[in-house]
Write an enzyme that holds these catalytic residues in place. Structure first.
Site, short mmCIF file in Angstrom:
data_model
loop_
_atom_site.label_atom_id
_atom_site.label_comp_id
_atom_site.label_asym_id
_atom_site.label_seq_id
_atom_site.Cartn_x
_atom_site.Cartn_y
_atom_site.Cartn_z
N LEU A 63 0.83 -1.22 0.00
CA LEU A 63 0.00 0.00 0.00
C LEU A 63 0.86 1.26 0.00
O LEU A 63 0.35 2.36 -0.19
CB LEU A 63 -0.94 0.01 1.21
CG LEU A 63 -2.23 -0.80 1.07
CD1 LEU A 63 -3.08 -0.68 2.32
CD2 LEU A 63 -3.02 -0.37 -0.16
N ARG A 64 2.17 1.06 0.25
CA ARG A 64 3.17 2.14 0.12
C ARG A 64 3.03 3.29 1.11
O ARG A 64 3.78 4.25 1.02
CB ARG A 64 3.17 2.71 -1.30
CG ARG A 64 3.29 1.69 -2.41
CD ARG A 64 4.61 0.97 -2.39
NE ARG A 64 4.85 0.23 -3.63
CZ ARG A 64 5.66 -0.79 -3.74
NH1 ARG A 64 6.33 -1.25 -2.67
NH2 ARG A 64 5.85 -1.40 -4.88
N ASP A 152 9.43 -8.79 3.60
CA ASP A 152 9.16 -8.89 2.16
C ASP A 152 9.76 -7.75 1.35
O ASP A 152 9.75 -6.59 1.75
CB ASP A 152 7.66 -8.93 1.90
CG ASP A 152 7.37 -9.10 0.43
OD1 ASP A 152 7.79 -10.12 -0.12
OD2 ASP A 152 6.76 -8.19 -0.17
N HIS A 232 4.95 -15.45 -2.64
CA HIS A 232 5.13 -15.54 -4.11
C HIS A 232 6.07 -16.67 -4.57
O HIS A 232 7.13 -16.42 -5.17
CB HIS A 232 5.57 -14.21 -4.71
CG HIS A 232 6.59 -13.40 -3.95
ND1 HIS A 232 7.71 -13.92 -3.39
CD2 HIS A 232 6.64 -12.07 -3.68
CE1 HIS A 232 8.42 -12.96 -2.81
NE2 HIS A 232 7.78 -11.83 -2.96
N ASN A 278 9.92 -9.35 -8.88
CA ASN A 278 10.66 -10.31 -8.04
C ASN A 278 9.70 -11.16 -7.23
O ASN A 278 8.80 -10.59 -6.62
CB ASN A 278 11.58 -9.58 -7.06
CG ASN A 278 12.76 -8.94 -7.74
OD1 ASN A 278 13.09 -9.29 -8.88
ND2 ASN A 278 13.38 -8.00 -7.06
N ASP A 305 0.58 -9.85 -4.66
CA ASP A 305 1.84 -9.08 -4.60
C ASP A 305 1.66 -7.78 -5.38
O ASP A 305 2.53 -7.38 -6.17
CB ASP A 305 3.03 -9.89 -5.11
CG ASP A 305 4.35 -9.18 -4.89
OD1 ASP A 305 4.37 -8.16 -4.17
OD2 ASP A 305 5.38 -9.63 -5.44
N GLY A 324 8.10 -5.15 -9.85
CA GLY A 324 6.74 -5.14 -9.31
C GLY A 324 5.78 -4.33 -10.15
O GLY A 324 6.20 -3.44 -10.89
C1 NCD Z 1 7.84 -5.67 -4.35
C2 NCD Z 1 7.82 -4.16 -4.10
O1 NCD Z 1 7.88 -3.40 -5.07
O2 NCD Z 1 7.68 -3.75 -2.94
N1 NCD Z 1 8.33 -5.91 -5.67
C3 NCD Z 1 8.20 -7.04 -6.38
O3 NCD Z 1 8.79 -7.13 -7.46
N2 NCD Z 1 7.48 -8.06 -5.97
C4 NCD Z 1 8.61 -6.37 -3.32
C5 NCD Z 1 8.25 -7.83 -3.17
O4 NCD Z 1 7.09 -8.17 -2.87
O5 NCD Z 1 9.10 -8.68 -3.30
#
Ligand code: NCD
Length: 429
Positions: A63-64, A152, A232, A278, A305, A324
């Protein structure tokens, strides 16, 4: 306040229920399920031809907030969730600052009450600042409402710290969620290591990096008898390690994303940064193992994710782009198109993996339609054809590898505590 959902195909794996019936909602709670229900002064929703299921629970959402609101915030992220049929989402702690203290957990929960339109649960960090050096305030965060603990975004490679973190988190009955990729092996890799990365001349992230990390995690969970959840999962080796661990009685659960179930590293040939994630999109043999693992119960849940980034951050050369992309608004369509309409999974199996299983892993009251439970519900048109258009997304993250794809099946309404938060595809609160 009363609402009657009439004539839908109700699917509730929590009660092993799958039949055409009505649901009566009173004061935000499920009050009756049965045939030919009626009530005075009630709003009626005609659900004939539609599927009614417990709202989806996404246990892996970025959610940042706090600190990275250019990518997403609680308001935009929960709108995206409602649009996708999710009624509960759990947010990851890789924010700025990292959610590694009780006060930050309380802060997010407080803001989510004011700004969020679906239920928000918080996942606290495993190590301070996610630096892998000392443990975060795990106990205090859980007592303040955190439902799981995770670093994570990065792997916690320090075995001693991971062991202590598992033991400590488990004392509170919560899982440690592991982002399992051996950091030294993935190094600067930007995609799956294999024929495609060799052809493109890109540095790869080998699947064995995930296998090694998952193996370490399982060994420590088994040794300490702790709760472990693997985020994931993307490699066939990890699937097999989890399958064998479950057979031995290790308390391990796992999730897989819609993109890892339906895309391969071939997608990266476009150099579209929306395919960078990732762990990376892998080759078809890995995808086949993920589908098999999800089918036989080795992998418990589907989680998105959802990892939104600001447009300009992703609008760069592939190597420079952050990994992501947004996932909440495409998840159901991708899963129905790739898993249901191909005959691989039944609707019941999909609802179990998107609602019931993740709620059970997080130990929260969600993912079912029992009488007396909050009416958190998704209404689905399984046959609706629609074209993904990221410009219309509610999330701030406009990158998705599914952009412009035609999908079959969509959430057409979402209810949280008996109130429509999304109707006919539009957020309505
Ligand atoms: C995620 C992120 O941007 O916070 N990025 C991703 O590629 N999945 C980090 C994560 O969940 O591994």
């Amino acid at each position: 306040m009363k609402l009657l959902l009439k004539g839908g195909n109700i699917i509730d794996p929590a009660q092993n229920f799958n039949q055409i019936a009505d649901i009566l909602i009173e004061n935000g709670l499920i009050s009756q399920i049965g045939e030919n229900l009626s009530a005075a002064g009630v709003e009626v929703f005609d659900a004939r031809g539609l599927v009614i299921a417990p709202g989806f629970v996404d246990m892996h959402v970025h959610l940042r907030e706090p600190g990275l609101e250019a990518k997403e915030d609680i308001a935009s992220g929960t709108k995206a969730a409602a649009a996708g049929g999710f009624t509960t989402i759990a947010c990851m702690p890789n924010t700025k600052p990292t959610v590694d203290q009780a006060i930050l957990v309380s802060g997010i929960l407080h803001r989510a009450q004011a700004e969020g339109i679906v239920n928000v649960k918080v996942i606290g960090a495993l190590s301070k600042g996610q630096q892998g050096k000392e443990l975060a305030e795990i106990g205090d965060m859980i007592l303040s409402g955190a439902v799981a603990i995770s670093d994570d975004g990065s792997s916690l490679d320090n075995n001693r710290l991971f062991k202590t973190g598992l033991e400590y988190t488990s004392m509170f009955g919560c899982p440690v969620i592991s982002h399992a990729e051996d950091e030294l092996l993935v190094d600067e890799g930007v995609m799956h290591e294999g024929a495609v990365s060799a052809m493109l001349g890109m540095k790869g992230r080998p699947s064995v990096a995930e296998d090694i990390a998952v193996n370490r995690d399982i060994m420590l969970a088994e040794y300490t008898n702790s709760f472990l959840h693997i985020a994931h999962v993307s490699s066939k080796g990890a699937v097999e390690l989890i399958r064998q661990a479950k057979k031995r009685g290790v308390k391990v659960t796992a999730e897989v994303t819609p993109h890892h179930l339906t895309l391969t590293d071939e997608a990266v040939k476009t150099f579209n940064t929306a395919t960078k994630v990732n762990p990376p999109l892998r080759s078809s043999d890995h995808v086949a193992a993920l589908l098999e693992g999800l089918k036989d119960g080795t992998i418990d849940a589907i989680a998105t994710d959802h990892a939104p980034h600001a447009f300009e951050e992703k609008d760069v050369e592939f190597k420079q782009a952050p990994p992501g992309f947004a996932g909440l608004e495409t998840a159901l369509g991708v899963v129905l198109t790739g898993l249901y309409h191909t005959g691989k999974f039944t609707l019941f199996e999909i609802v179990q993996r998107m609602s019931t299983a993740p709620a059970s892993i997080l130990g929260i009251e969600a993912g079912g339609l029992k009488i007396g439970m909050p009416a958190d519900i998704v209404i689905i048109d399984t046959d609706l054809d629609w074209t993904v258009d990221s410009t219309t997304f509610y999330t701030k993250g406009k990158h998705t590898p599914f952009d412009k794809k035609i999908l079959k099946g969509k959430a057409i309404a979402t209810l949280v505590s008996g109130k429509f938060v999304m109707r006919e595809g539009k957020v309505c609160i």
